[in-house]
Scaffold this motif. Structure first.
Motif, short mmCIF file in Angstrom:
data_model
loop_
_atom_site.label_atom_id
_atom_site.label_comp_id
_atom_site.label_asym_id
_atom_site.label_seq_id
_atom_site.Cartn_x
_atom_site.Cartn_y
_atom_site.Cartn_z
N ARG A 174 36.38 -3.31 -35.98
CA ARG A 174 36.52 -4.49 -35.12
C ARG A 174 37.70 -5.37 -35.53
O ARG A 174 38.22 -6.11 -34.73
N SER A 181 29.66 0.28 -24.79
CA SER A 181 30.69 0.51 -25.79
C SER A 181 30.18 1.44 -26.88
O SER A 181 30.92 2.29 -27.39
N LEU A 207 25.93 -3.97 -30.97
CA LEU A 207 26.87 -3.27 -30.10
C LEU A 207 26.36 -3.27 -28.67
O LEU A 207 25.16 -3.10 -28.44
N LYS A 208 27.29 -3.46 -27.75
CA LYS A 208 26.87 -3.34 -26.36
C LYS A 208 26.63 -1.87 -26.04
O LYS A 208 27.22 -0.99 -26.64
N ASP A 232 36.23 -7.78 -30.58
CA ASP A 232 35.22 -8.08 -29.57
C ASP A 232 35.44 -9.45 -28.94
O ASP A 232 35.03 -9.71 -27.82
N GLU A 233 36.06 -10.36 -29.71
CA GLU A 233 36.23 -11.72 -29.19
C GLU A 233 37.53 -11.89 -28.43
O GLU A 233 37.76 -12.93 -27.82
N GLN A 242 39.00 -10.66 -34.37
CA GLN A 242 37.99 -9.64 -34.09
C GLN A 242 38.21 -9.10 -32.68
O GLN A 242 38.38 -9.86 -31.73
N ASN A 275 38.79 -10.95 -25.49
CA ASN A 275 38.42 -10.28 -24.23
C ASN A 275 38.87 -11.08 -23.02
O ASN A 275 38.22 -11.05 -21.98
#
Lengths: 172, 102
Positions: free
Chosen positions: B28, A89, A85-86, B95-96, B93, B98
Motif C-alpha cells: 500500500r 480489490s 481489504l475491499k 488506498d487513500e 498510502q 483515490n
C-alpha cells in the motif's frame, strides 16, 4: 565453483527481494532492496559484466537507494495501516497473483531454452570499457542523444514539480 | 569450471520480476511500490545481461546502460511526484489516493 557462486547469489537476491515485499517498515525494505542489488551485481560479475556490476552498485546502491532512504526519512510516514481489504480489490489481487504464479509455473515446467555454448570470456577490463565506448558512440549514437535529452527533460520536470507547489503554498 | 546455464539465469530473472510484480500488487505504501518497480527493472536487466553473455554479443549489455539511465531519471521524477503528493494530501498510502476514482 561458478555454479556454487551462482546458487549463493541467486538465493541471496531472491531472499532479499522477498524482504522488500514483506517488510512492514519502509526503511528495512529499502535496506533489503540494497542487498538484493548487491546480489544482482554479484550475478553480473559471474556473467563477466564487470563494468555493469560496478555501475549498478554506483547508480542504484549509491544514488537510488540513498534517495529512497532520504525521501522515507523526509516523509516520516507511520507504518502501513491495514484497513479491511475491499472485496473487489482482494479478488483482483488474488487473481493477479494466481496469474503470475501460473506463468512462472509453466515457465519452470515446460520451457526449453537452447543452451548455447558459453563463448570465450571477454578480454581485460580496460578492453571491455573501450568496447562499450565504441558501441555507444557508433551503433548507439542516436539512443545516447535521446537519453541525454530524456535526462534534461527529467531534470526540468523535477524542478517544475518541486517549484510549482511551493508557489501555490506561498500564495495567500 | 561448470557454469550455471542460461535457463537458470532466465528463471532467476523471471522469479525476481514476479516478486517485484507481487510487491506492486499487494503493498500500500507508494514508496515501497516504487521500490518493487525498481526491482522489476533490475530483474529485466539481469535477463538482458545473461542473454548477451550466452550469445557472445555486447548489445544486451549496452541496453542495460540505457535502462540504468532511464531508471535513474524515473526515480528522480517519481520521488519528486511522491513528495509533491505528500505535501498536498499528507498521505502516501495507495488506498487513500483515490481522487480520480470518485
Amino acid at each position: 565453483m561458478a555454479q556454487f557462486l551462482f546458487n549463493l547469489f541467486a538465493a541471496f537476491t531472491l531472499v532479499c527481494a522477498l524482504g522488500v515485499v514483506v517488510n512492514k517498515n519502509a526503511v528495512n525494505a529499502a535496506m533489503c532492496l540494497l542487498l538484493a542489488l548487491v546480489g544482482v551485481a554479484g550475478l553480473f560479475v559471474a556473467l563477466n559484466a564487470y563494468l555493469l556490476a560496478f555501475l549498478l552498485l554506483l547508480v542504484y546502491a549509491g544514488a537510488v537507494v540513498a534517495l529512497f532512504l532520504f525521501i522515507i526519512m523526509l516523509l516520516d510516514t507511520k507504518g502501513e495501516q491495514r484497513p479491511g481489504l475491499k472485496h473487489a480489490s482482494l479478488v483482483a489481487r488474488l487473481f493477479a497473483a494466481a496469474l503470475v504464479g501460473a506463468g512462472l509455473l509453466s515457465f519452470f515446467a515446460r520451457s526449453r531454452l537452447p543452451e548455447p555454448a558459453l563463448g570465450p570470456a571477454s578480454a581485460a577490463v580496460g578492453a571491455e570499457l573501450k568496447l562499450y565506448a565504441y558501441q555507444l558512440f557508433t551503433t548507439y549514437l542516436l539512443p545516447v542523444q535521446v537519453i541525454g535529452f530524456l535526462l534534461l527533460a527529467a531534470m526540468l520536470g523535477v524542478i517544475v514539480i518541486s517549484k510549482k507547489l511551493d508557489a501555490a503554498e506561498d500564495a495567500p | 569450471m561448470i557454469h550455471a546455464t542460461l535457463h537458470a539465469y532466465v528463471a532467476l530473472s523471471a522469479a525476481l520480476f514476479a516478486i517485484g510484480l507481487l510487491g506492486v500488487l499487494i503493498r500500500r505504501n507508494t514508496l515501497v511500490v516504487f521500490m518493487c518497480l525498481e526491482l522489476m527493472l533490475v530483474a529485466s536487466t539481469l535477463g538482458l545481461v545473461a542473454f548477451s553473455r550466452f550469445n557472445g554479443t555486447d548489445d544486451g549489455n549496452v541496453f542495460v546502460f540505457f535502462i540504468l539511465t532511464v531508471a535513474a531519471a524515473e526515480v528522480a521524477v517519481g520521488l519528486a511526484i511522491i513528495v509533491a503528493l505528500f505535501r498536498k494530501r499528507q498521505t502516501i498510502q495507495v488506498d487513500e489516493l483515490n481522487t480520480l476514482k470518485h
